[in-house]
Design a protein around this motif. Structure first.
Motif, mmCIF file in Angstrom:
data_model
loop_
_atom_site.group_PDB
_atom_site.id
_atom_site.type_symbol
_atom_site.label_atom_id
_atom_site.label_comp_id
_atom_site.label_asym_id
_atom_site.label_seq_id
_atom_site.Cartn_x
_atom_site.Cartn_y
_atom_site.Cartn_z
ATOM 1 N N ALA A 1 -1.882 23.973 17.113
ATOM 2 C CA ALA A 1 -1.982 22.617 17.795
ATOM 3 C C ALA A 1 -3.655 21.963 17.832
ATOM 4 C CB ALA A 1 -1.452 22.856 19.147
ATOM 5 N N GLU A 2 -4.206 22.697 18.054
ATOM 6 C CA GLU A 2 -6.019 22.052 18.021
ATOM 7 C C GLU A 2 -6.214 21.431 16.708
ATOM 8 O OE1 GLU A 2 -5.113 25.449 18.834
ATOM 9 O OE2 GLU A 2 -5.053 24.958 21.223
ATOM 10 N N ALA A 3 -5.869 22.054 15.722
ATOM 11 C CA ALA A 3 -6.310 21.468 14.245
ATOM 12 C C ALA A 3 -5.263 20.280 13.992
ATOM 13 C CB ALA A 3 -6.057 22.441 13.416
ATOM 14 N N ILE A 4 -4.301 20.330 14.558
ATOM 15 C CA ILE A 4 -3.307 19.263 14.386
ATOM 16 C C ILE A 4 -3.966 17.970 15.215
ATOM 17 C CG2 ILE A 4 -0.984 18.062 14.582
ATOM 18 C CD1 ILE A 4 0.006 21.328 14.183
ATOM 19 N N PHE A 5 -4.203 18.366 16.320
ATOM 20 C CA PHE A 5 -4.593 17.386 17.359
ATOM 21 C C PHE A 5 -5.875 16.729 16.866
ATOM 22 C CE2 PHE A 5 -6.466 15.675 21.131
ATOM 23 C CZ PHE A 5 -5.261 14.940 21.986
ATOM 24 N N GLU A 6 -6.835 17.479 16.151
ATOM 25 C CA GLU A 6 -8.359 16.762 15.732
ATOM 26 C C GLU A 6 -7.758 15.665 14.819
ATOM 27 O OE1 GLU A 6 -11.188 16.892 16.352
ATOM 28 O OE2 GLU A 6 -10.691 18.073 18.392
ATOM 29 N N LEU A 7 -6.813 15.974 13.852
ATOM 30 C CA LEU A 7 -6.190 14.927 12.788
ATOM 31 C C LEU A 7 -5.730 13.791 13.467
ATOM 32 C CD1 LEU A 7 -4.639 17.430 10.439
ATOM 33 C CD2 LEU A 7 -6.719 16.331 9.763
ATOM 34 N N ILE A 8 -4.959 13.863 14.667
ATOM 35 C CA ILE A 8 -4.495 12.708 15.283
ATOM 36 C C ILE A 8 -5.533 11.938 16.050
ATOM 37 C CG2 ILE A 8 -2.846 12.045 16.823
ATOM 38 C CD1 ILE A 8 -1.097 14.462 16.402
ATOM 39 N N ALA A 9 -6.287 12.845 16.966
ATOM 40 C CA ALA A 9 -7.161 12.121 17.838
ATOM 41 C C ALA A 9 -8.612 11.488 17.190
ATOM 42 C CB ALA A 9 -7.767 13.319 18.891
ATOM 43 N N ASP A 10 -8.652 11.991 16.067
ATOM 44 C CA ASP A 10 -9.962 11.161 15.331
ATOM 45 C C ASP A 10 -9.311 10.077 14.481
ATOM 46 O OD1 ASP A 10 -11.837 10.352 13.812
ATOM 47 O OD2 ASP A 10 -12.387 12.269 12.936
ATOM 48 N N PRO A 11 -9.611 8.887 14.811
ATOM 49 C CA PRO A 11 -8.973 7.979 14.255
ATOM 50 C C PRO A 11 -9.056 7.776 12.689
ATOM 51 C CG PRO A 11 -9.483 6.921 16.147
ATOM 52 C CD PRO A 11 -10.142 8.159 16.168
ATOM 53 N N ALA A 12 -10.478 8.092 12.285
ATOM 54 C CA ALA A 12 -10.941 8.088 10.881
ATOM 55 C C ALA A 12 -10.077 8.995 9.982
ATOM 56 C CB ALA A 12 -12.429 8.488 10.884
ATOM 57 N N GLN A 13 -9.474 9.877 10.552
ATOM 58 C CA GLN A 13 -8.273 10.715 10.015
ATOM 59 C C GLN A 13 -7.052 10.403 9.788
ATOM 60 O OE1 GLN A 13 -9.609 13.836 8.366
ATOM 61 N NE2 GLN A 13 -11.636 12.963 9.349
ATOM 62 N N GLN A 14 -6.772 9.441 10.401
ATOM 63 C CA GLN A 14 -5.212 8.956 10.438
ATOM 64 C C GLN A 14 -4.891 8.122 9.073
ATOM 65 O OE1 GLN A 14 -4.713 6.550 14.090
ATOM 66 N NE2 GLN A 14 -5.116 8.176 15.639
ATOM 67 N N PRO A 15 -5.472 7.337 8.597
ATOM 68 C CA PRO A 15 -5.128 6.935 6.996
ATOM 69 C C PRO A 15 -4.788 7.883 6.152
ATOM 70 C CG PRO A 15 -6.880 5.757 7.872
ATOM 71 C CD PRO A 15 -6.876 6.884 8.871
ATOM 72 N N ARG A 16 -5.238 9.382 6.276
ATOM 73 C CA ARG A 16 -4.989 10.689 5.488
ATOM 74 C C ARG A 16 -3.353 10.860 5.681
ATOM 75 N NH1 ARG A 16 -8.844 15.072 6.661
ATOM 76 N NH2 ARG A 16 -7.980 15.697 4.593
ATOM 77 N N TRP A 17 -2.882 10.814 6.688
ATOM 78 C CA TRP A 17 -1.670 11.079 6.958
ATOM 79 C C TRP A 17 -0.668 10.206 7.400
ATOM 80 C CZ3 TRP A 17 -0.627 9.973 11.788
ATOM 81 C CH2 TRP A 17 -1.461 9.935 12.807
#
Length: 150
Positions: A18-34
């Motif tokens: 969950a922590e790794a998934i959450f990092e991808l969501i909570a960091d807006p710079a990562q959001q366009p990747r997914w």
């Protein structure tokens, strides 16, 4: 005539913590990747969300800038935001992610709630965020998180 569904939600188990998934969501710079809707163009780095009331800025495809105010937050478990054009009140729709650790991975639930949207000129756009559209984001997020966790 049936009542229109204004809350759309999908879920699946992702083979990543969950922590790794959450990092991808909570960091807006990562959001366009997914982003499975191909709606998000970019967000400046350094906007990692940490609490209710935080605001991150995202540029959508079509160069539409949106401020996103965090309205729900539990580190590693839940995050939700309401977007709005800069300087304007939020129109009333909400994006939510909930993560529940399970044996072998994390149950990821993604919800789009436009039940609070009152501007009827926005309804057609809101209707485009179907379960299939949300599932595309969850699936891309899963692929990315599982690859990075491996």
């Amino acid at each position: 005539m049936t009542e229109e569904t204004k809350i759309v939600s999908v879920e699946r188990v992702v083979a990543a913590p969950a922590e790794a998934i959450f990092e991808l969501i909570a960091d807006p710079a990562q959001q366009p990747r997914w982003d499975g809707n191909d709606n998000l163009a970019e967000a400046a780095p350094g906007q990692r969300v940490r609490a209710v009331g935080d605001v991150f800025v995202m540029t959508n495809t079509g160069d539409r800038v949106r401020e996103n105010r965090i309205v729900e937050f539990e580190e590693g478990r839940r995050i939700a935001w309401m977007p709005n054009p800069p300087g304007e009140p939020a129109p009333g729709h909400l994006w939510r992610w909930e993560l529940e650790p399970q044996e072998g991975g994390t149950l990821v639930r993604h919800t789009y709630d436009w039940s609070g949207l009152t501007d009827e000129s926005r309804f057609d756009r809101a209707r485009q965020f179907t379960a299939d559209a949300l599932r595309a984001s969850v699936d891309r997020l899963a692929e990315l998180a599982e690859r990075e966790a491996a």
